[in-house]
Design an enzyme around this catalytic site. Structure first.
Site, PDB file in Angstrom:
ATOM      1  N   GLU A  72      40.736  33.310  28.705  1.00 44.62           N
ATOM      2  CA  GLU A  72      41.737  32.196  28.632  1.00 44.62           C
ATOM      3  C   GLU A  72      41.515  31.326  29.604  1.00 44.62           C
ATOM      4  OE1 GLU A  72      44.987  34.981  28.253  1.00 44.62           O
ATOM      5  OE2 GLU A  72      45.655  33.793  26.393  1.00 44.62           O
TER       6      GLU A  72
ATOM      7  N   GLU B  72      43.353  41.860  23.946  1.00 50.71           N
ATOM      8  CA  GLU B  72      44.735  42.270  23.934  1.00 50.71           C
ATOM      9  C   GLU B  72      45.560  43.045  23.172  1.00 50.71           C
ATOM     10  OE1 GLU B  72      43.149  39.460  24.698  1.00 50.71           O
ATOM     11  OE2 GLU B  72      44.453  38.275  26.333  1.00 50.71           O
TER      12      GLU B  72
HETATM   13  N1  3HC Z   1      43.419  45.310  34.907  1.00 50.63           N
HETATM   14  C1  3HC Z   1      43.371  46.391  35.800  1.00 50.63           C
HETATM   15  N2  3HC Z   1      42.153  47.149  35.972  1.00 50.63           N
HETATM   16  C2  3HC Z   1      41.154  47.220  35.248  1.00 50.63           C
HETATM   17  C3  3HC Z   1      41.294  46.032  34.258  1.00 50.63           C
HETATM   18  C4  3HC Z   1      42.106  45.334  34.227  1.00 50.63           C
HETATM   19  N3  3HC Z   1      42.042  44.123  33.199  1.00 50.63           N
HETATM   20  N4  3HC Z   1      39.987  46.349  33.589  1.00 50.63           N
HETATM   21  C5  3HC Z   1      39.421  47.272  34.088  1.00 50.63           C
HETATM   22  N5  3HC Z   1      40.048  47.973  35.342  1.00 50.63           N
HETATM   23  C6  3HC Z   1      39.638  48.968  36.153  1.00 50.63           C
HETATM   24  C7  3HC Z   1      39.496  50.119  35.416  1.00 50.63           C
HETATM   25  O1  3HC Z   1      40.965  50.897  35.466  1.00 50.63           O
HETATM   26  C8  3HC Z   1      38.559  50.847  36.459  1.00 50.63           C
HETATM   27  O2  3HC Z   1      39.463  51.262  37.436  1.00 50.63           O
HETATM   28  P1  3HC Z   1      38.902  52.711  38.347  1.00 50.63           P
HETATM   29  O3  3HC Z   1      37.596  52.448  38.924  1.00 50.63           O
HETATM   30  O4  3HC Z   1      40.073  52.655  39.435  1.00 50.63           O
HETATM   31  O5  3HC Z   1      39.083  53.914  37.237  1.00 50.63           O
HETATM   32  C9  3HC Z   1      37.902  49.797  36.892  1.00 50.63           C
HETATM   33  O6  3HC Z   1      38.271  48.574  36.380  1.00 50.63           O
HETATM   34  C10 3HC Z   1      36.443  49.877  35.960  1.00 50.63           C
HETATM   35  O7  3HC Z   1      36.665  49.746  34.612  1.00 50.63           O
HETATM   36  P2  3HC Z   1      35.836  50.578  33.532  1.00 50.63           P
HETATM   37  O8  3HC Z   1      35.740  52.104  34.222  1.00 50.63           O
HETATM   38  O9  3HC Z   1      36.254  50.503  32.181  1.00 50.63           O
HETATM   39  O10 3HC Z   1      34.468  49.851  33.700  1.00 50.63           O
HETATM   40  P3  3HC Z   1      33.306  49.354  32.464  1.00 50.63           P
HETATM   41  O11 3HC Z   1      32.416  48.547  33.401  1.00 50.63           O
HETATM   42  O12 3HC Z   1      33.210  50.651  31.765  1.00 50.63           O
HETATM   43  O13 3HC Z   1      34.289  48.535  31.817  1.00 50.63           O
HETATM   44  C11 3HC Z   1      35.563  46.495  31.098  1.00 50.63           C
HETATM   45  C12 3HC Z   1      34.539  47.124  32.233  1.00 50.63           C
HETATM   46  C13 3HC Z   1      34.916  46.259  29.995  1.00 50.63           C
HETATM   47  C14 3HC Z   1      36.013  45.101  31.753  1.00 50.63           C
HETATM   48  C15 3HC Z   1      36.651  47.274  30.885  1.00 50.63           C
HETATM   49  O14 3HC Z   1      37.222  47.748  32.049  1.00 50.63           O
HETATM   50  C16 3HC Z   1      37.732  46.871  29.970  1.00 50.63           C
HETATM   51  O15 3HC Z   1      37.635  46.629  28.777  1.00 50.63           O
HETATM   52  N6  3HC Z   1      38.959  46.424  30.766  1.00 50.63           N
HETATM   53  C17 3HC Z   1      39.863  45.915  29.896  1.00 50.63           C
HETATM   54  C18 3HC Z   1      39.896  44.340  29.829  1.00 50.63           C
HETATM   55  C19 3HC Z   1      41.042  43.895  28.962  1.00 50.63           C
HETATM   56  O16 3HC Z   1      41.610  44.537  28.116  1.00 50.63           O
HETATM   57  N7  3HC Z   1      41.472  42.750  29.274  1.00 50.63           N
HETATM   58  C20 3HC Z   1      42.664  42.180  28.473  1.00 50.63           C
HETATM   59  C21 3HC Z   1      43.829  42.396  29.507  1.00 50.63           C
HETATM   60  S1  3HC Z   1      45.260  41.742  28.954  1.00 50.63           S
HETATM   61  C22 3HC Z   1      45.369  40.124  29.333  1.00 50.63           C
HETATM   62  O17 3HC Z   1      44.316  39.474  29.676  1.00 50.63           O
HETATM   63  C23 3HC Z   1      46.657  39.577  28.873  1.00 50.63           C
HETATM   64  C24 3HC Z   1      46.322  37.814  28.860  1.00 50.63           C
HETATM   65  O18 3HC Z   1      46.281  37.468  27.767  1.00 50.63           O
HETATM   66  C25 3HC Z   1      47.748  37.257  29.437  1.00 50.63           C
END
Ligand code: 3HC
Ligand code: NAI
Length: 648
Positions: A103, A123
Site C-alpha cells: 500500500e 491481509e
Molecule cells: N509484523 C510483525 N512482525 C513480523 C511481520 C509483520 N508484518 N512479518 C514478519 N514478522 C516477524 C516474524 O514474526 C519473525 O519474527 P521472529 O524472528 O521474532 O520470529 C520475523 O519477522 C521474520 O519472519 P519470518 O520468520 O516469517 O521470515 P520469512 O523470511 O520466512 O518470511 C515474510 C518473511 C514473507 C515477510 C513473512 O514474515 C510474512 O509473510 N509476514 C507477514 C506479512 C503480512 O501478512 N503482511 C500484512 C500485514 S497486515 C497489514 O499490512 C495491514 C495493512 O493493510 C494496513
C-alpha cells in the site's frame, strides 16, 4: 532513534526505513514517514524522493502486533501525505512488499523493483482486509481480475508478473537505488501527472460480481475475510475512490478486532515460535546435502522427494531390489506432481531424480550423516533396522524414525549411542505437508536436535518438538477425540452428523470421511497388534466394519457407501450402530452439531492440557500449530488451545 531516516543529496531526498527484521510498519515508522513527508514538502529545493529499506526486505506489512489497537498517526494519513506530494516519490523495492508495504509503494508515484522481489496483499490470511487503500489503489494499477486474485487469495506475485500487470513501472537491472534515482528524476522532469486515485479502476466491465462472490465463498469456506475483501473491491468498482477508501478502512477496523483475526494472528506467531528449543540448542547440525532413507512406501517416498526437492542427494534402502525400484517409481511420481503444481521446472525435476539412488544394501548409507527410517509401523521391524544401522553407520551419524506412535526411547535403547536417535514425524504427503513433529527422546542429544531444526528449515517445514508418548502430540489428541466420537456413535449420533458438525466448524473433512479416505485397515492392524501385546485399544465399531471388509473408499465402503465416488449413508453401518448401542445398554438419542463440536473441542483441550502437564509439548501454542498444520483444524479458529483461552 527513529526507524526512518531522511537525507538529502542535491535535489534528491532519500527516505530509508530501518526496522528489522522485515521493516514492518509500526507506529514509530508511521511517525517517521509522516515527519519525513512534511519536511520534504517544506523544502523548495527537493525535486524527487527515493523511498527504500535497509536489511532483507522492503516493508512486509503493518506490524501485526499493533493491528488490534492502531494508534495515530494512521497509515492512510501517512499515505495521503506521500500521494498528494507535489514532489514525486519513488519506491525502490527489494525482498517483499506486502500488505501495508505494498500500500505504501502504491501511494508513491513510481515503483522500481529488484527482479527477485515479491508483492502481495496477504491481509486475508490474517482475517482482515487491506486497511490503507490497497483495494482502491491496486485495481487502478492492475486489471480487476488480477486484483481479485491478489486480494482474496492473499498469495504474492513475483516481480515479472508485477511488471506485466502494471504494479511496478520497471525492474532494476543492476543497482536498485541508482536506477530508482533515474526513474525519480524522470518523473520530476515530466511534472506531476494525475493522481492514481483520480484514474478509473481497470477492466471492471466484464466482472460478474455474483459469480466472483460465489467462487470466493466456495474457495474459502468458513473464513470471512476473503468475502469482505471482495466486497471492498466491488465498492472500488462501483463507488468513487474516497467513498470506497472510507468503507475499506471501516471494514479493516471492524475485522481487526474480530475473533477470526485474533485466531489468525495467534497462529501466525505460534508458527514462528514453534521449535524454539531447536534453535536454542547448543548442538551443530550435520551436513544435509546427503541423506539416507529406509523404506520407500508412502512416507519414505514422500520424505525422499522432500529431500531431493531441497537439493539433497538421497540414498533409498528397501527390502529388496524390486521394492527399491517401486520406491523409486513412487518418488518419481511425487516429484512429477510437484512439477505439475509449478514447484519446479522439468529440468530441475530431472536433476532431482538424478540425485537419487536406490538399493537394498545398507553399505550405501555409510556416508550419509542423517538417515531417516520409514519402514512398517512395527517395533520388531524398526528395531531390526536400527540394529543394522548401528552396525554400519559411523558413530556421528544421526538416526531418525518416522514412527507415528512407537516409543523412540525403546528404539534408541537398542543402539550404542541413544543421543543420536530421535523421531522425525512427517505428515502425508511428506513433500507437501508443512508440519514436522520432532520427537525428542529422553537421551536425544543436541546434535540430533540441531539437525532436526536445520532439516525443517531446509525443507521449509514448521518443526514442533514433542516428547515421547503414544502418538506424540497430534496422533495422541486425534486418538482421544476419535474415541469420543465413537462413544457419540454409540450414544446415538451417526457418522454423517459428526462429519457435518466438523465441516460446519471449518474442517475440510469430518473424522469419518478422513478415515474412509486413508483406509481403516492401518488402525485396525495397530489395534490387533496392541491387543496381541496385551494392551487392547477398544474400537468395536471400527473393528466390525473392518471385519466386514468395509476398509474405506478404496473398498467402495467404509463408514459410508460409495457410488461413483460419492458418499452416502450406509444402512449396514446404521444396523451395526443400533446393535452396538443396544449391546452397551444405551438408548440412542439425538445430538446437535453444537453439542458434537463442543465435545470434540473439549476432548482435544483436555488431552492437550494433559500433554502439556506431562511436558510432552513445549507450549500450548505448539499444540495449536500441530492441530492446524497437521490435522485440518481450521486455521481461522487458531487451534484448540487458543479456543480454550478465548472461550474461557
Ligand atoms: N509484523 C510483525 N512482525 C513480523 C511481520 C509483520 N508484518 N512479518 C514478519 N514478522 C516477524 C516474524 O514474526 C519473525 O519474527 P521472529 O524472528 O521474532 O520470529 C520475523 O519477522 C521474520 O519472519 P519470518 O520468520 O516469517 O521470515 P520469512 O523470511 O520466512 O518470511 C515474510 C518473511 C514473507 C515477510 C513473512 O514474515 C510474512 O509473510 N509476514 C507477514 C506479512 C503480512 O501478512 N503482511 C500484512 C500485514 S497486515 C497489514 O499490512 C495491514 C495493512 O493493510 C494496513
Ligand atoms: P508403507 O507400508 O507404505 O511403507 C513401508 C515401506 O517400508 C514398504 O515399502 C516396505 O517395503 C518397506 N520396508 C519394510 N521393512 C523394511 C526393511 N526392513 N528395510 C527396508 N524397507 C522396509 O508404510 P508408510 O505408510 O509409508 O509408513 C511408514 C512409517 O511412517 C510407519 O512407521 C508409519 O507409522 C509412519 N507414518 C505414516 C504416515 C501415513 O500417513 N502413512 C504418516 C506419518 C508417519
Amino acid at each position: 532513534m527513529s526507524p526512518v531516516t531522511l537525507s538529502f543529496d542535491g535535489n534528491l531526498a532519500r527516505v530509508m526505513i530501518d526496522n528489522p527484521p522485515v521493516n514492518a510498519l509500526s507506529k514509530a515508522v508511521h511517525v517517521g514517514l509522516l515527519k519525513a513527508a512534511r519536511t520534504i514538502a517544506s523544502r523548495c529545493d527537493v525535486t524527487a524522493v527515493i523511498l527504500a529499506c535497509t536489511g532483507r526486505s522492503f516493508v512486509a506489512g503493518s506490524d501485526i502486533r499493533e493491528l488490534d489497537d492502531p494508534q495515530p498517526p494512521y497509515l492512510p494519513e501517512v499515505l495521503t501525505a506521500i500521494e498528494t506530494s507535489r514532489i514525486p516519490w519513488v519506491a525502490a523495492i527489494h525482498g517483499t512488499a506486502l500488505g501495508g508495504g505494498l500500500e505504501l509503494a502504491m501511494a508513491c508515484h513510481g515503483r522500481i523493483a529488484d527482479s527477485s522481489a515479491a508483492f502481495g496483499l496477504p491481509e486475508v490470511t490474517l482475517g482482515i482486509v487491506p486497511g490503507a487503500g490497497g483495494t482502491v489503489r491496486l485495481p487502478r494499477l492492475v486489471p480487476m481480475t488480477q486484483a481479485i486474485e491478489i486480494v482474496t487469495g492473499g498469495k504474492p506475485v513475483d516481480a515479472t508478473s508485477a511488471l506485466a500487470m502494471g504494479l511496478v513501472d520497471t525492474l532494476s537491472q543492476r543497482d536498485l537505488i541508482a536506477e530508482a534515482e533515474v526513474l525519480a528524476k524522470g518523473l520530476a522532469a515530466e511534472g506531476p501527472g494525475p493522481l492514481l486515485l483520480t484514474r478509473p479502476p481497470r477492466d471492471v466491465a466484464g466482472i460478474d460480481w455474483a459469480k466472483e462472490e460465489a467462487r470466493v465463498a466456495a474457495r474459502f469456506r468458513g473464513a470471512t475475510a476473503p468475502a469482505e475483501a471482495l466486497a471492498s473491491l466491488r465498492e472500488c468498482a462501483e463507488l468513487g475512490a474516497a467513498e470506497a477508501m472510507a468503507r475499506a478502512r471501516a471494514r479493516f477496523l471492524r475485522l481487526s478486532t474480530s475473533a477470526e483475526a485474533a485466531a489468525l494472528r495467534h497462529i501466525f506467531f505460534a508458527e514462528r515460535n514453534a521449535g524454539q528449543s531447536l534453535r536454542a540448542t547448543a548442538g551443530q547440525s550435520v551436513d544435509l546435502d546427503l541423506c539416507g532413507v529406509i523404506g520407500g512406501g508412502t512416507m519414505g517416498a514422500g520424505i525422499a522427494a522432500a529431500l531431493l526437492l531441497s537439493g539433497s542427494v538421497v540414498r533409498l534402502i528397501e527390502r529388496d531390489a524390486l521394492a527399491a525400484e517401486a520406491g523409486r517409481a513412487r518418488i518419481a511420481a511425487a516429484i512429477e506432481t510437484s512439477r505439475q503444481r509449478g514447484v519446479l521446472s522439468a529440468d530441475a525435476a530431472q536433476a532431482a531424480l538424478a540425485r537419487l539412488s536406490v538399493g537394498a544394501d545398507y553399505a550405501a548409507l555409510v556416508a550419509c550423516p542423517l538417515v531417516i527410517e520409514a519402514v512398517f509401523e512395527d517395533m520388531a521391524v524398526k528395531r531390526a533396522v536400527f540394529e543394522q544401522l548401528d552396525a554400519v553407520m559411523p558413530p556421528d551419524a544421526i538416526l531418525a524414525s518416522n514412527t507415528s506412535y512407537l516409543d523412540v526411547d525403546a528404539l534408541a535403547a537398542g543402539t550404542w549411542d541413544p543421543a543420536r536417535v530421535l523421531g522425525l514425524h512427517f505428515f502425508s504427503p511428506a513433500h507437501v505437508m508443512k508440519l514436522l513433529e520432532v520427537v525428542r527422546g529422553a537421551r536425544t542429544g543436541p546434535r540430533a536436535l540441531a539437525t532436526a531444526g536445520a532439516l525443517a528449515r531446509r525443507l521449509r517445514k514448521t518443526a514442533v518438538v514433542a516428547g515421547v508418548c503414544d502418538g506424540f502430540i497430534g496422533n495422541r489428541i486425534m486418538a482421544a477425540y476419535r474415541q469420543d466420537c465413537e462413544a457419540m456413535l454409540l450414544q446415538g449420533a451417526d457418522p454423517a452428523e459428526i462429519d457435518a458438525a466438523m465441516r460446519g466448524y471449518g474442517f475440510a473433512m469430518g473424522l469419518f470421511e478422513v478415515q474412509d479416505m486413508s483406509g481403516l485397515d492401518i488402525a485396525w492392524a495397530r489395534r490387533r497388534a496392541l491387543a496381541a501385546a496385551g494392551t487392547p485399544s477398544m474400537s468395536t465399531i471400527s473393528d466390525r466394519l473392518c471385519e466386514a471388509g468395509r476398509l474405506g473408499r478404496k473398498a467402495g465402503r467404509g463408514w459410508y457407501d460409495y457410488e461413483d465416488g460419492k458418499a452416502k449413508a450406509a444402512p449396514v453401518v446404521e444396523q451395526i450402530l443400533a446393535e452396538e448401542s443396544a449391546r452397551a445398554g444405551l438408548v440412542r438419542r439425538d445430538f446437535t452439531q453444537v453439542e458434537i463440536m463442543t465435545r470434540i473441542l473439549r476432548v482435544m483441550q483436555e488431552e492437550g492440557a494433559q500433554i502439556l502437564a506431562e511436558g510432552i509439548a513445549e507450549s500450548a501454542s505448539d499444540i495449536d500449530v500441530v492441530m492446524v498444520a497437521g490435522y485440518g483444524f481450521p486455521r481461522h479458529r487458531g487451534g484448540p488451545m487458543f479456543q480454550k483461552r478465548v472461550t474461557r
